[in-house]
Motif scaffolding. Structure first.
Motif, PDB file in Angstrom:
ATOM      1  N   ARG A 291       0.837  -1.204   0.000  1.00  0.00           N
ATOM      2  CA  ARG A 291       0.000   0.000   0.000  1.00  0.00           C
ATOM      3  C   ARG A 291       0.871   1.253   0.000  1.00  0.00           C
ATOM      4  N   TYR A 292       1.961   1.174   0.757  1.00  0.00           N
ATOM      5  CA  TYR A 292       2.885   2.314   0.832  1.00  0.00           C
ATOM      6  C   TYR A 292       3.416   2.659  -0.569  1.00  0.00           C
ATOM      7  N   ASP A 293       3.856   1.645  -1.303  1.00  0.00           N
ATOM      8  CA  ASP A 293       4.393   1.894  -2.653  1.00  0.00           C
ATOM      9  C   ASP A 293       3.348   2.575  -3.527  1.00  0.00           C
ATOM     10  N   GLU A 294       2.107   2.140  -3.408  1.00  0.00           N
ATOM     11  CA  GLU A 294       1.025   2.763  -4.189  1.00  0.00           C
ATOM     12  C   GLU A 294       0.871   4.242  -3.824  1.00  0.00           C
ATOM     13  N   TYR A 295       0.820   4.511  -2.509  1.00  0.00           N
ATOM     14  CA  TYR A 295       0.631   5.907  -2.078  1.00  0.00           C
ATOM     15  C   TYR A 295       1.774   6.795  -2.556  1.00  0.00           C
ATOM     16  N   MET A 296       2.990   6.251  -2.490  1.00  0.00           N
ATOM     17  CA  MET A 296       4.141   7.082  -2.858  1.00  0.00           C
ATOM     18  C   MET A 296       4.163   7.389  -4.363  1.00  0.00           C
ATOM     19  N   LYS A 297       3.439   6.571  -5.123  1.00  0.00           N
ATOM     20  CA  LYS A 297       3.344   6.862  -6.560  1.00  0.00           C
ATOM     21  C   LYS A 297       2.285   7.932  -6.815  1.00  0.00           C
ATOM     22  N   ASN A 298       1.528   8.241  -5.781  1.00  0.00           N
ATOM     23  CA  ASN A 298       0.409   9.144  -5.970  1.00  0.00           C
ATOM     24  C   ASN A 298       0.483  10.336  -5.010  1.00  0.00           C
ATOM     25  N   LYS A 299       1.469  11.180  -5.261  1.00  0.00           N
ATOM     26  CA  LYS A 299       1.742  12.311  -4.357  1.00  0.00           C
ATOM     27  C   LYS A 299       0.554  13.284  -4.307  1.00  0.00           C
ATOM     28  N   ASP A 300      -0.139  13.413  -5.455  1.00  0.00           N
ATOM     29  CA  ASP A 300      -1.271  14.343  -5.462  1.00  0.00           C
ATOM     30  C   ASP A 300      -2.330  13.901  -4.454  1.00  0.00           C
ATOM     31  N   TYR A 301      -2.561  12.608  -4.422  1.00  0.00           N
ATOM     32  CA  TYR A 301      -3.531  12.094  -3.465  1.00  0.00           C
ATOM     33  C   TYR A 301      -3.060  12.374  -2.034  1.00  0.00           C
ATOM     34  N   LEU A 302      -1.787  12.078  -1.771  1.00  0.00           N
ATOM     35  CA  LEU A 302      -1.248  12.308  -0.422  1.00  0.00           C
ATOM     36  C   LEU A 302      -1.418  13.770  -0.020  1.00  0.00           C
ATOM     37  N   MET A 303      -1.091  14.664  -0.953  1.00  0.00           N
ATOM     38  CA  MET A 303      -1.186  16.086  -0.631  1.00  0.00           C
ATOM     39  C   MET A 303      -2.635  16.505  -0.394  1.00  0.00           C
ATOM     40  N   SER A 304      -3.559  15.896  -1.144  1.00  0.00           N
ATOM     41  CA  SER A 304      -4.953  16.289  -0.942  1.00  0.00           C
ATOM     42  C   SER A 304      -5.458  15.801   0.426  1.00  0.00           C
ATOM     43  N   VAL A 305      -4.997  14.632   0.841  1.00  0.00           N
ATOM     44  CA  VAL A 305      -5.385  14.152   2.180  1.00  0.00           C
ATOM     45  C   VAL A 305      -4.785  15.061   3.254  1.00  0.00           C
ATOM     46  N   ALA A 306      -3.517  15.435   3.056  1.00  0.00           N
ATOM     47  CA  ALA A 306      -2.838  16.287   4.047  1.00  0.00           C
ATOM     48  C   ALA A 306      -3.512  17.659   4.123  1.00  0.00           C
ATOM     49  N   LYS A 307      -3.930  18.144   2.968  1.00  0.00           N
ATOM     50  CA  LYS A 307      -4.535  19.481   2.935  1.00  0.00           C
ATOM     51  C   LYS A 307      -5.879  19.462   3.663  1.00  0.00           C
ATOM     52  N   SER A 308      -6.657  18.447   3.399  1.00  0.00           N
ATOM     53  CA  SER A 308      -7.962  18.446   4.057  1.00  0.00           C
ATOM     54  C   SER A 308      -7.802  18.165   5.556  1.00  0.00           C
ATOM     55  N   GLY A 309      -6.775  17.383   5.923  1.00  0.00           N
ATOM     56  CA  GLY A 309      -6.487  17.171   7.349  1.00  0.00           C
ATOM     57  C   GLY A 309      -6.131  18.493   8.027  1.00  0.00           C
TER      58      GLY A 309
END
Ligand code: TRP
Length: 333
Positions: A291-309
């Motif tokens: 799952r980690y490898d998937e998330y790291m390929k998808n920085k936009d998703y990570l940033m959107s989660v961080a932003k809404s957090g």
């Protein structure tokens, strides 16, 4: 935040790597807590600036930690997850609380003393102020419980003292938080010095297992784990710390009890025990790593989660900070 559930807050500095020890001792606990409480989990990226970081590596590591939180199963729909530096109220409340913290109180902190002894060339103000920033983290969210390890107990005490002091000087403003001593996860020790806690900042790569290590690395580290010179697989922390640690880890990874494992390995030696523990751990962490490898390929998703957090966190933090500004007599802006 939902209804009148109690609030749990915790944070980790993005240094070193998230280890098997952190997973068993903290993150598994957080997963449970997030089912029961309103939970807030931060990446304490301002705290770790108190020691020198290499900027590009640091940015990458902070992102990686965030992805690891998600990969472990922390759910941004259930918990607020964010970067501390995205919520300016942390630094703002720190300034106010600085004016209520005595220098002597801060100088008494064992972590300050240890870190200043270790970094004699960089005893900066941040190092001294570290617990005040931590108190701000906690108090901004009207936190009820803080799951912390023993090394952070003293900082939490200071946080409580500051909250009580402020509440007494003005009027009730902060919830006075308590340490959360739930059913603690097992304590995991270094694979190389099994009387020392497994530490995320241990420079010896063979001493720790990261939750995103490859299966090969995990196997290699367990094969090299320090044991003792007899060969009986028995739990005995005093005389056989290495083997006991392996059994604790084995039990955490498989859910089997120590007694069951001792039975299973009766008459067998360490040459069988070590790879078996390695395999169990590699298997346990495999889905997390994927799952980690998937998330790291998808920085936009990570940033959107961080932003809404951060947005959710800010709306709570702002409320507390405004109250504080009003109480100390600042002109309302
Ligand atoms: N100081 C904590 C540690 O090093 C991390 C931390 C920062 C923290 N802010 C916090 C922990 C607030 C609990 C609550 O482990």
């Amino acid at each position: 935040m939902i209804g009148d559930k109690k609030i749990v807050y915790s944070a980790v500095q993005p240094t070193g790597c998230i280890t098997l020890g952190n997973y068993v001792g903290a993150i598994q606990n957080w997963l449970k807590l997030s089912e029961e409480y309103n939970s807030i989990f931060a990446i304490a990226d301002l705290h770790a600036l108190t020691v020198r970081q290499v900027p590009a590596e640091y940015r990458q590591r902070a992102m990686s930690f965030f992805a690891q939180y998600l990969a472990c199963g922390l759910d941004p729909e259930k918990s607020i997850m964010y970067f501390q530096s995205h919520v300016p109220e942390h630094a703002e409340l720190t300034w106010i609380l600085n004016c209520f913290t005595y220098i002597g109180e801060a100088q008494r902190m064992t972590q300050f003393k240890d870190k200043s002894a270790k970094h004699t060339d960089n005893i900066n103000m941040g190092l001294l102020d570290y617990p005040v920033l931590m108190a701000s983290d906690i108090l901004l969210y009207q936190t009820d419980f803080v799951p912390v390890g023993i090394d952070q107990k003293q900082h939490l005490e200071l946080c409580r003292d500051l909250a009580i002091r402020f509440n007494n000087l003005y009027s009730p403003t902060f919830t006075v938080p308590e340490a959360y001593i739930g059913k603690q996860g097992a304590k995991i020790f270094s694979l190389q010095e099994p009387t020392k806690k497994m530490s995320k900042s241990d420079p010896d790569v063979n001493a720790t297992v990261s939750i995103i290590d490859s299966a090969d690395d995990i196997m290699r580290k367990f094969k090299r784990a320090v044991t003792d010179c007899d060969s009986v697989v028995r739990f005995d922390e005093v005389n056989k710390p290495g083997v006991s640690n392996l059994l604790t880890i084995f039990s955490a990874a498989t859910g089997k009890t120590i007694e069951e494992l001792e039975k299973e390995f009766e008459g067998k030696g360490y040459a069988q025990l070590k790879p078996a523990v390695g395999e169990a751990v590699a298997e346990k962490f495999r889905p997390i790593r994927e799952r980690y490898d998937e998330y790291m390929k998808n920085k936009d998703y990570l940033m959107s989660v961080a932003k809404s957090g951060a947005e959710k966190a800010r709306s709570i933090a702002r409320r507390t900070l405004s109250k504080v500004y009003r109480k100390v007599g600042l002109v309302e802006g």
